[in-house]
Design an enzyme around this catalytic site. Structure first.
Site, short mmCIF file in Angstrom:
data_model
loop_
_atom_site.label_atom_id
_atom_site.label_comp_id
_atom_site.label_asym_id
_atom_site.label_seq_id
_atom_site.Cartn_x
_atom_site.Cartn_y
_atom_site.Cartn_z
N LYS A 1 -39.20 17.36 -53.29
CA LYS A 1 -40.46 17.87 -54.08
C LYS A 1 -40.01 19.64 -54.50
O LYS A 1 -40.64 20.31 -55.12
CB LYS A 1 -41.58 17.95 -52.43
N ASP B 1 -52.00 17.00 -49.62
CA ASP B 1 -51.76 15.63 -50.36
C ASP B 1 -52.93 14.31 -49.76
O ASP B 1 -53.77 13.55 -49.76
CB ASP B 1 -51.57 15.11 -48.25
N GLN C 1 -44.67 16.83 -43.73
CA GLN C 1 -43.93 15.49 -44.40
C GLN C 1 -44.17 14.10 -43.03
O GLN C 1 -44.20 14.68 -41.89
CB GLN C 1 -42.68 15.79 -44.10
N1 LIG Z 1 -47.48 14.16 -45.93
C1 LIG Z 1 -46.73 13.09 -46.94
N2 LIG Z 1 -46.76 13.50 -48.02
C2 LIG Z 1 -46.20 11.87 -48.65
O1 LIG Z 1 -46.75 11.93 -49.78
C3 LIG Z 1 -45.03 11.51 -47.99
C4 LIG Z 1 -44.73 11.17 -46.65
N3 LIG Z 1 -45.61 12.73 -46.05
N4 LIG Z 1 -44.43 10.57 -46.24
C5 LIG Z 1 -43.30 10.08 -47.24
C6 LIG Z 1 -43.95 8.85 -47.90
C7 LIG Z 1 -42.87 8.54 -49.31
N5 LIG Z 1 -43.25 9.44 -50.49
C8 LIG Z 1 -42.39 9.08 -51.74
C9 LIG Z 1 -42.32 10.07 -52.35
C10 LIG Z 1 -41.38 9.75 -53.56
C11 LIG Z 1 -40.59 8.83 -53.94
C12 LIG Z 1 -40.28 8.88 -54.85
O2 LIG Z 1 -39.28 10.05 -55.40
N6 LIG Z 1 -39.20 7.93 -55.27
C13 LIG Z 1 -37.89 7.95 -56.22
C14 LIG Z 1 -36.88 7.45 -55.45
C15 LIG Z 1 -35.83 8.40 -54.65
C16 LIG Z 1 -35.15 7.87 -54.40
O3 LIG Z 1 -33.56 7.62 -55.23
O4 LIG Z 1 -33.98 8.39 -53.01
C17 LIG Z 1 -38.67 6.30 -56.83
O5 LIG Z 1 -39.17 5.55 -56.73
O6 LIG Z 1 -38.18 6.43 -57.96
C18 LIG Z 1 -40.38 7.77 -52.80
C19 LIG Z 1 -41.42 7.73 -51.53
C20 LIG Z 1 -44.41 10.15 -49.71
N7 LIG Z 1 -44.49 10.40 -48.81
#
Ligand SMILES: Nc1nc(=O)c2c([nH]1)NC[C@@H]1CN(c3ccc(C(=O)N[C@@H](CCC(=O)O)C(=O)O)cc3)C=[N+]21
Ligand SMILES: NC(=O)C1=CN([C@@H]2O[C@H](COP(=O)(O)OP(=O)(O)OC[C@H]3O[C@@H](n4cnc5c(N)ncnc54)[C@H](OP(=O)(O)O)[C@@H]3O)[C@@H](O)[C@H]2O)C=CC1
Length: 363
Positions: free
Chosen positions: A123, A190, A167
């Site tokens: 982020k 969020d 988070q």
């Molecule tokens: N307050 C809060 N807000 C959130 O939005 C929040 C959270 N807590 N806790 C956890 C979850 C999970 N989440 C993700 C965000 C980006 C990817 C992301 O970019 N994933 C990549 C892969 C990343 C990698 O390779 O590790 C993709 O799918 O291509 C995944 C999961 C947001 N979350």
């Protein structure tokens, strides 16, 4: 449009790409790799060991050859997220030039979960890439709820911070509700504050922010010209952060929505009727090909690590959906990684920009 764009594939070993009506160039998924052992649930109708090719199309035509199997359009979240970041960069710069304000996002991370640290790092990088200022607080696992609340209160009062993200998940000794309630709704990028969720659920009301992941799912459907109005949609999962707001958003878009959860009997009977499936469960390969109606659109939110000795990390990420099986039945599908994940971050940047514009009454 998506359903009319089904083409034959040459073999189970090839992934075919095609160009969406927006003429955005699509990439094939890179989610299937050579000879990996998947430790999560495996896809029954598809062999565990297979080969897949990954490449980028340079032509607005389909590369396909002799076969009877169709291959779904790949909904490229990574590409769309990049386009959105470019749009945000331009807006951030326009605002800075016009009124001298730079949007700011504060992220609070408690504990040392590796995945959370990675998300927060991503982020921060994304903020830098579009010119948003980022603020970060890292607290130890044994921090108190009061400490977290104090940081939220400071950020609520800080005019250079326009968005605040705590988070999740928080350590077990903290009350998530108390913490999420403490974020000022004007800075709730969020979209997790109960007032924002409540407004999302009510006709005639507008939330100040919509949760990033569901918003990213809908944005993908829009940008690929996939119509939602009047469609049957099934959301699998009913969490506060993904499933429930995804169902509310689909309903606002005039879909007819069913929600499947852990107590649903025969979920596949419902999913088989769906024109659009959004899956947000967290179970590798739960949604099999046989759960999917031919021509359906699949948005796979799940992020599940499965063991993969050949990957540098020792694991790789897969979604909730048996991707290879599904891509032979669906008309369009998001890959994991490279689908919804990058869109979540793009929507967070977009919400932060909106927060700053709203605060400064900048159109
Ligand atoms: N307050 C809060 N807000 C959130 O939005 C929040 C959270 N807590 N806790 C956890 C979850 C999970 N989440 C993700 C965000 C980006 C990817 C992301 O970019 N994933 C990549 C892969 C990343 C990698 O390779 O590790 C993709 O799918 O291509 C995944 C999961 C947001 N979350
Ligand atoms: N790509 C992205 O940007 C993001 C991805 N994620 C990923 O999405 C997935 C879901 O996340 P999140 O919503 O936070 O998870 P939660 O664990 O909070 O919710 C999971 C939901 O799935 C339901 N469920 C569990 N088992 C089944 C089953 N067998 N059949 C049907 N439904 C079931 C649960 O039902 P019940 O309510 O009955 O318990 C619950 O509603 C995870 O893999 C997560 O990593 C999350 C956020 C962002």
């Amino acid at each position: 449009m998506a359903s009319s764009m089904k083409f034959t594939d040459c073999s189970p070993s090839a992934i075919v790409r095609l160009v969406p009506s927006t003429r955005t160039r699509l990439r094939s998924s890179d989610s299937a790799v050579l000879f990996h052992r998947v430790l999560g649930r495996s896809c029954p109708a598809y062999p565990r060991t297979f080969v897949s090719r990954s490449s980028i199309s340079t032509l607005p035509v389909i590369s396909a050859s002799i076969s009877t199997e169709a291959t779904a359009q790949v909904i490229d979240g990574k590409l769309v997220a990049k386009q959105i970041r470019e749009e945000i960069t331009a807006e951030v710069s326009r605002m800075k030039d016009a009124i001298g304000v730079v949007p700011g996002l504060a992220v609070i991370l408690v504990g040392d979960r590796k995945d959370s640290a990675t998300y927060v790092r991503n982020k921060k990088k994304a903020c830098e890439s579009v010119g948003i200022k980022s603020f970060e607080v890292n607290l130890p696992e044994n921090a108190t709820e009061q400490e977290v609340l104090k940081h939220i209160s400071d950020f609520n009062d800080d005019p250079s911070v326009h968005g605040i993200l705590v988070q999740l998940p928080l350590p077990k000794h903290m009350n998530e509700q108390n913490v999420l309630h403490a974020v000022s709704i004007e800075k709730d990028v969020d979209g997790f504050h109960p007032l924002n969720i409540g407004r999302l659920a009510m006709r005639g009301e507008e939330p100040l922010f919509v949760p990033c992941t569901p918003k990213g799912c809908i944005e993908l459907l829009h940008r690929y010209n996939i119509s939602i109005k009047g469609k049957r949609a099934v959301v699998i999962g009913r969490s506060n952060i993904v499933g429930t707001p995804a169902a509310l958003l689909l309903q606002r878009e005039d879909a007819t929505v069913s929600v499947v959860h852990s107590r649903t009997k025969d979920p596949e009977e419902l999913t088989r009727q769906a024109d659009i499936i959004i899956s947000a469960v967290g179970k590798a390969n739960m949604v099999e090909g046989s759960w999917i109606k031919p021509g359906a659109v699949i948005i796979d939110v799940g992020i599940n690590p499965v063991e993969d000795a050949s990957s540098p990390r020792g694991y790789r990420l897969v979604g909730d959906v048996c991707y290879e099986e599904a891509s032979k039945i669906a008309s369009a599908i998001t890959p994991v990684p490279g689908g919804v994940g990058p869109m979540t971050i793009a929507m967070l940047l977009s919400n932060t920009l909106t927060a700053a514009k709203r605060t400064h009454n900048f159109q």
